[in-house]
Design a protein around this motif. Structure first.
Motif, PDB file in Angstrom:
ATOM      1  N   ALA A  29       0.852  -0.941  -0.178  1.00  0.00           N
ATOM      2  CA  ALA A  29       0.006  -0.083   0.113  1.00  0.00           C
ATOM      3  C   ALA A  29       0.506   1.175  -0.024  1.00  0.00           C
ATOM      4  CB  ALA A  29      -0.422  -0.092   1.269  1.00  0.00           C
ATOM      5  N   ILE A  30       2.456   1.367   0.824  1.00  0.00           N
ATOM      6  CA  ILE A  30       2.703   1.915   0.688  1.00  0.00           C
ATOM      7  C   ILE A  30       3.265   3.083  -0.442  1.00  0.00           C
ATOM      8  CG2 ILE A  30       5.302   3.518   1.564  1.00  0.00           C
ATOM      9  CD1 ILE A  30       4.645   1.164   4.183  1.00  0.00           C
ATOM     10  N   PRO A  31       4.051   1.923  -2.044  1.00  0.00           N
ATOM     11  CA  PRO A  31       4.740   1.991  -3.119  1.00  0.00           C
ATOM     12  C   PRO A  31       3.393   2.731  -3.714  1.00  0.00           C
ATOM     13  CG  PRO A  31       4.515   0.231  -2.693  1.00  0.00           C
ATOM     14  CD  PRO A  31       4.682   0.643  -1.343  1.00  0.00           C
ATOM     15  N   VAL A  32       2.190   1.895  -3.821  1.00  0.00           N
ATOM     16  CA  VAL A  32       1.135   2.022  -4.703  1.00  0.00           C
ATOM     17  C   VAL A  32       0.298   3.756  -4.404  1.00  0.00           C
ATOM     18  CG1 VAL A  32      -1.271   1.428  -4.743  1.00  0.00           C
ATOM     19  CG2 VAL A  32       0.640   0.387  -4.807  1.00  0.00           C
ATOM     20  N   ALA A  33       0.627   3.931  -3.101  1.00  0.00           N
ATOM     21  CA  ALA A  33       0.234   5.217  -2.099  1.00  0.00           C
ATOM     22  C   ALA A  33       1.295   6.719  -3.416  1.00  0.00           C
ATOM     23  CB  ALA A  33       0.027   5.759  -0.845  1.00  0.00           C
ATOM     24  N   ILE A  34       2.221   6.435  -3.143  1.00  0.00           N
ATOM     25  CA  ILE A  34       3.022   7.145  -3.133  1.00  0.00           C
ATOM     26  C   ILE A  34       3.133   7.574  -5.322  1.00  0.00           C
ATOM     27  CG2 ILE A  34       5.314   7.797  -4.215  1.00  0.00           C
ATOM     28  CD1 ILE A  34       6.179   6.474  -1.836  1.00  0.00           C
ATOM     29  N   LEU A  59      -1.983 -11.285  -6.929  1.00  0.00           N
ATOM     30  CA  LEU A  59      -2.179 -10.395  -7.957  1.00  0.00           C
ATOM     31  C   LEU A  59      -3.161 -10.073  -6.877  1.00  0.00           C
ATOM     32  CD1 LEU A  59      -2.491 -11.858 -11.332  1.00  0.00           C
ATOM     33  CD2 LEU A  59      -1.800 -10.064 -10.620  1.00  0.00           C
ATOM     34  N   LEU A  60      -3.725 -10.985  -5.939  1.00  0.00           N
ATOM     35  CA  LEU A  60      -5.041 -10.266  -5.262  1.00  0.00           C
ATOM     36  C   LEU A  60      -4.782  -9.118  -4.380  1.00  0.00           C
ATOM     37  CD1 LEU A  60      -7.579 -10.515  -4.334  1.00  0.00           C
ATOM     38  CD2 LEU A  60      -7.573 -12.078  -3.237  1.00  0.00           C
ATOM     39  N   ALA A  61      -3.654  -9.661  -4.095  1.00  0.00           N
ATOM     40  CA  ALA A  61      -2.673  -9.136  -3.263  1.00  0.00           C
ATOM     41  C   ALA A  61      -2.183  -7.689  -3.985  1.00  0.00           C
ATOM     42  CB  ALA A  61      -1.492  -9.656  -2.006  1.00  0.00           C
ATOM     43  N   PHE A  62      -2.176  -7.757  -4.385  1.00  0.00           N
ATOM     44  CA  PHE A  62      -1.270  -6.294  -5.329  1.00  0.00           C
ATOM     45  C   PHE A  62      -2.806  -5.638  -5.059  1.00  0.00           C
ATOM     46  CE2 PHE A  62      -0.553  -3.474  -8.723  1.00  0.00           C
ATOM     47  CZ  PHE A  62       0.307  -2.956  -8.598  1.00  0.00           C
ATOM     48  N   GLY A  63      -3.710  -6.287  -6.064  1.00  0.00           N
ATOM     49  CA  GLY A  63      -4.990  -5.493  -6.355  1.00  0.00           C
ATOM     50  C   GLY A  63      -5.377  -4.459  -4.422  1.00  0.00           C
ATOM     51  N   ALA A 118      -4.865   1.979  -0.793  1.00  0.00           N
ATOM     52  CA  ALA A 118      -4.294   3.236  -0.107  1.00  0.00           C
ATOM     53  C   ALA A 118      -5.011   3.929  -0.894  1.00  0.00           C
ATOM     54  CB  ALA A 118      -3.186   2.814  -0.338  1.00  0.00           C
ATOM     55  N   SER A 119      -5.610   3.917  -2.035  1.00  0.00           N
ATOM     56  CA  SER A 119      -6.728   4.705  -2.485  1.00  0.00           C
ATOM     57  C   SER A 119      -8.069   5.093  -2.292  1.00  0.00           C
ATOM     58  CB  SER A 119      -6.775   5.027  -3.383  1.00  0.00           C
ATOM     59  OG  SER A 119      -4.953   4.563  -4.454  1.00  0.00           O
ATOM     60  N   LEU A 120      -8.888   4.265  -1.917  1.00  0.00           N
ATOM     61  CA  LEU A 120     -10.432   4.454  -1.494  1.00  0.00           C
ATOM     62  C   LEU A 120     -10.305   5.455  -1.157  1.00  0.00           C
ATOM     63  CD1 LEU A 120     -12.393   3.275  -3.415  1.00  0.00           C
ATOM     64  CD2 LEU A 120     -12.731   1.758  -2.051  1.00  0.00           C
ATOM     65  N   SER A 136      -1.543   8.403   5.408  1.00  0.00           N
ATOM     66  CA  SER A 136      -1.178   8.657   5.912  1.00  0.00           C
ATOM     67  C   SER A 136      -1.501   7.061   7.217  1.00  0.00           C
ATOM     68  CB  SER A 136      -1.460  10.086   7.579  1.00  0.00           C
ATOM     69  OG  SER A 136      -3.148   9.404   7.401  1.00  0.00           O
ATOM     70  N   THR A 137      -3.084   6.438   6.319  1.00  0.00           N
ATOM     71  CA  THR A 137      -3.441   5.464   6.305  1.00  0.00           C
ATOM     72  C   THR A 137      -2.175   3.765   6.208  1.00  0.00           C
ATOM     73  OG1 THR A 137      -4.337   5.210   4.028  1.00  0.00           O
ATOM     74  CG2 THR A 137      -5.881   5.753   6.080  1.00  0.00           C
ATOM     75  N   CYS A 138      -1.558   4.507   5.133  1.00  0.00           N
ATOM     76  CA  CYS A 138       0.049   3.736   4.538  1.00  0.00           C
ATOM     77  C   CYS A 138       0.256   3.364   6.073  1.00  0.00           C
ATOM     78  CB  CYS A 138       0.348   4.198   3.456  1.00  0.00           C
ATOM     79  SG  CYS A 138      -0.327   4.190   2.471  1.00  0.00           S
ATOM     80  N   PHE A 139       0.756   4.317   6.936  1.00  0.00           N
ATOM     81  CA  PHE A 139       0.971   4.179   8.424  1.00  0.00           C
ATOM     82  C   PHE A 139       0.643   2.680   8.690  1.00  0.00           C
ATOM     83  CE2 PHE A 139       2.489   8.570   7.932  1.00  0.00           C
ATOM     84  CZ  PHE A 139       3.624   8.451   7.631  1.00  0.00           C
ATOM     85  N   LEU A 140      -0.594   2.943   9.265  1.00  0.00           N
ATOM     86  CA  LEU A 140      -1.073   2.064   9.852  1.00  0.00           C
ATOM     87  C   LEU A 140      -1.052   0.686   9.105  1.00  0.00           C
ATOM     88  CD1 LEU A 140      -3.504   0.115  11.836  1.00  0.00           C
ATOM     89  CD2 LEU A 140      -5.048   0.998  10.738  1.00  0.00           C
ATOM     90  N   TRP A 141      -1.222   0.371   7.778  1.00  0.00           N
ATOM     91  CA  TRP A 141      -1.106  -0.820   6.653  1.00  0.00           C
ATOM     92  C   TRP A 141       0.405  -1.337   7.311  1.00  0.00           C
ATOM     93  CZ3 TRP A 141      -5.935  -1.205   7.174  1.00  0.00           C
ATOM     94  CH2 TRP A 141      -6.406  -0.252   6.453  1.00  0.00           C
ATOM     95  N   SER A 142       1.568  -0.119   7.260  1.00  0.00           N
ATOM     96  CA  SER A 142       2.951  -0.917   7.445  1.00  0.00           C
ATOM     97  C   SER A 142       3.390  -1.576   8.288  1.00  0.00           C
ATOM     98  CB  SER A 142       3.408  -0.265   6.283  1.00  0.00           C
ATOM     99  OG  SER A 142       3.538   1.143   7.954  1.00  0.00           O
TER     100      SER A 142
END
Length: 595
Positions: free
Chosen positions: A89-94, A160-164, A170-172, A508-514
């Motif tokens: 989620a971090i690189p996707v958010a960037i 593929l499921l994990a990446f999606g 990250a974005s929704l 900032s949600t990516c900090f939670l996901w990481s």
């Protein structure tokens, strides 16, 4: 003239200056965004959770029973999948903030989820794509694991499921927040409603997945379960895409604040031999004009983590040069202060990793416990063990409004804190409850094994020969951990959002996901380490070794996690009491303005 100024002021109020519509024009609040557009985003969130949530709790039986991996390996496969979905989620958010945009990122991610789950559906349906049927729990059976091609298909579909899933996470939520103008008091209240409804949408989708989808997987087959999930994701993507003419879009930045924070560390290292000035006003900062004050963030210097201040040390050549300084050699004071804020939050971030490690056990080994127990709910209905997490989800649907409408106002009067309790106090309560949950899980496992031993059923085949003990005994640990979820994860999300620099609030949600990703990866490492360390001191070949949990030592593993969680809580107390919110702490007057 005055009437014209009034008209211009009204027009500004009706336009979201920071957003644009789908044609690139400034977004009219009456035509674009708001709750009307947010409903479509909430529908996408609900359908996405409906399609994927069951994988988080019911994948181990599929990996072990259909694909014939051992239970420890199956548990590790699940935690690796979950961890990957969160960390990506971090690189996707960037990418979403700097290049693709959030709307496009969600669409692409949703299609990846659809493709990944479609591949898993095909593998579950066609016998040539999976190993021959075999009962893994019969000692004399020799079940074949997937061939190279079958295993490759499984991992391609899974990741593929994990990446999606990472892209959607990250974005929704951020795209949903973009539908509101945070500077408008009325829309700010609607944004708060959106986030509350967001949790409700997640719970509703999860509840359907944990009941209907899990029941389909068990009674109608995995192909049907995966297939319905695939259709749900496709419907969610279609509904989300249909909202294009209604959405507001945040203008993409050319740079990302994460890159700017990296620049601070690079500049500090490059300037490591320079002497820090005694007067912080000598550090570099751009001129603060009144016209730019609303658009450009300015933070005062704080006398903490001063080694990062080296990134803002000006040398003679920088002052005399007419060219703008290289951001990789000289950074603004505000930029340095943002880096300090992120660095100060890291200890809090680290203390929450253990909680996700405990959560991973409830999604793996606790489900396996349930398959050995009596799942009878009524005379004509049996609840699948994988559906047990529905208990905390239903509880959250009820308790979150009560917490928000009753608990917070009462505590606000007592403490004077707008949120009732501080974010750090809320996180601490959740950490204590996760420790208690693991202790309860250990006690329940002792009772379950005692029943198996007393009835001479240590080698009973799960599901076919259930132990005479109700699976609802597991609901205690799920119930306690569900409350812990509400306190820690929501508190952590609020903490990161409120403390994060202005340009990082959307991601900032990516900090939670990481944090959750590291917890899942830590679970994989811990399971292997515990098995290796206890291999020669137990008859089963390790606390968690083999496929028969009646003969391993899961109770000791849960007790170990409870002790680790308790130690982690005391460390958190030490860290959190020393943390100073960004509005607190020593500071000096604003740094000297320089061109």
């Amino acid at each position: 003239m005055q009437e014209r100024l009034v008209v211009v002021s009204i027009e500004k109020q009706m336009v979201d200056e920071n957003k644009e519509d789908w044609k690139g024009r400034r977004a009219d609040k009456l035509k674009y965004g708001g709750m009307r557009a947010a409903v479509l985003i909430l529908a996408m969130i609900s359908f996405e959770n409906l399609g994927t949530f069951s994988l988080a709790v019911n994948s181990v039986p599929y990996f072990s029973g259909i694909m014939h991996y051992s239970i420890p390996d199956s548990a590790n496969m699940l935690t690796n999948y979950m961890g990957t979905g969160y960390i990506l989620a971090i690189p996707v958010a960037i990418l979403a903030d700097t290049w693709t945009g959030r709307y496009t990122s969600v669409l692409i991610s949703g299609l990846f989820e659809f493709l990944g789950l479609a591949l898993l559906t095909a593998q579950a349906h066609y016998s040539s794509l999976k190993p021959p049927s075999c009962n893994l729990y019969v000692i004399t059976s020799h079940c074949k694991t997937p061939s190279g091609g079958q295993e490759a298909l499984l991992y391609i579909g899974l990741y593929l499921l994990a990446f999606g899933s990472a892209g959607v996470k990250a974005s929704l939520p951020s795209h949903g927040a973009d539908q509101f103008d945070e500077t408008d008091p009325e829309e700010a209240r609607e944004m708060s409603t959106f986030f509350n409804t967001l949790l409700l949408a997640v719970c509703i989708g999860g509840a359907v997945s944990l009941t209907f989808i899990v029941w389909i997987q068990i009674h109608r087959g995995w192909a049907w379960g995966f297939g319905i999930g695939t259709i749900a994701i496709l419907l969610g993507v279609i509904i989300f895409a249909a909202g294009l003419p209604l959405y507001r879009f945040r203008v993409r930045q050319g740079t990302n604040d994460i890159i700017q924070i990296i620049q601070v560390y690079v500049a500090a290292i490059r300037n490591r031999n320079l002497l820090l000035p005694e007067d912080p006003a000598e550090l570099y900062e751009i001129k603060q004009d009144k016209e730019d004050a609303e658009e450009i963030e300015f933070l005062p210097h704080r006398d903490i983590l001063r080694f990062l201040d080296r990134a803002a040390i000006q040398v003679k050549d920088d002052v005399e040069s007419e060219k703008p300084p290289s951001p990789w050699k000289l950074c603004r004071v505000t930029q340095v202060e943002n880096a300090k804020i992120i660095l100060s939050m890291i200890p809090i971030f680290c203390c929450t990793i253990i909680m996700t490690l405990c959560l991973a056990q409830l999604q793996t080994f606790s489900i396996q416990q349930g398959y050995t127990m009596d799942t009878t709910f009524t005379k004509n209905f049996q609840i699948p063990p994988a559906s047990l997490p529905i208990i905390p989800i239903c509880f959250l649907i009820i308790i979150v409004p009560i917490y928000d409408r009753i608990f917070v106002p009462v505590m606000r009067k007592i403490t004077g804190v707008p949120t009732g309790v501080t974010h750090l106090q809320r996180i601490g309560v959740g950490l204590v409850l996760s420790c208690i949950s693991m202790a309860v899980a250990s006690i329940v496992e002792v009772k379950r094994k005692r029943v198996a031993r007393d009835h001479n059923m240590l080698d009973a085949v799960p599901i076919l020969m259930p132990l005479p003990i109700s699976t609802f005994w597991l609901s205690f640990q799920y119930f306690i951990f569900g409350i812990a979820d509400m306190f820690t994860y929501v508190g952590l999300l609020q903490f990161f959002y409120s403390e994060a620099p202005k340009g990082l609030k959307s991601t900032s949600t990516c900090f939670l996901w990481s944090s959750m990703a590291l917890g899942y990866f830590a679970s994989t490492i811990l399971v292997k380490s515990v098995n290796g360390a206890t291999k020669h001191i137990t008859r089963s070949g390790g606390w968690l070794a083999g496929n028969n949990i009646n003969r391993n030592h899961l109770n000791l593993f849960y007790l170990f996690l409870s002790i680790v969680s308790l130690i982690n809580f005391f460390i958190y107390l030490l860290v959190s009491t020393r943390y100073k919110y960004r509005s607190q702490g020593p500071s000096v007057p604003a740094a000297n303005s320089n061109k």
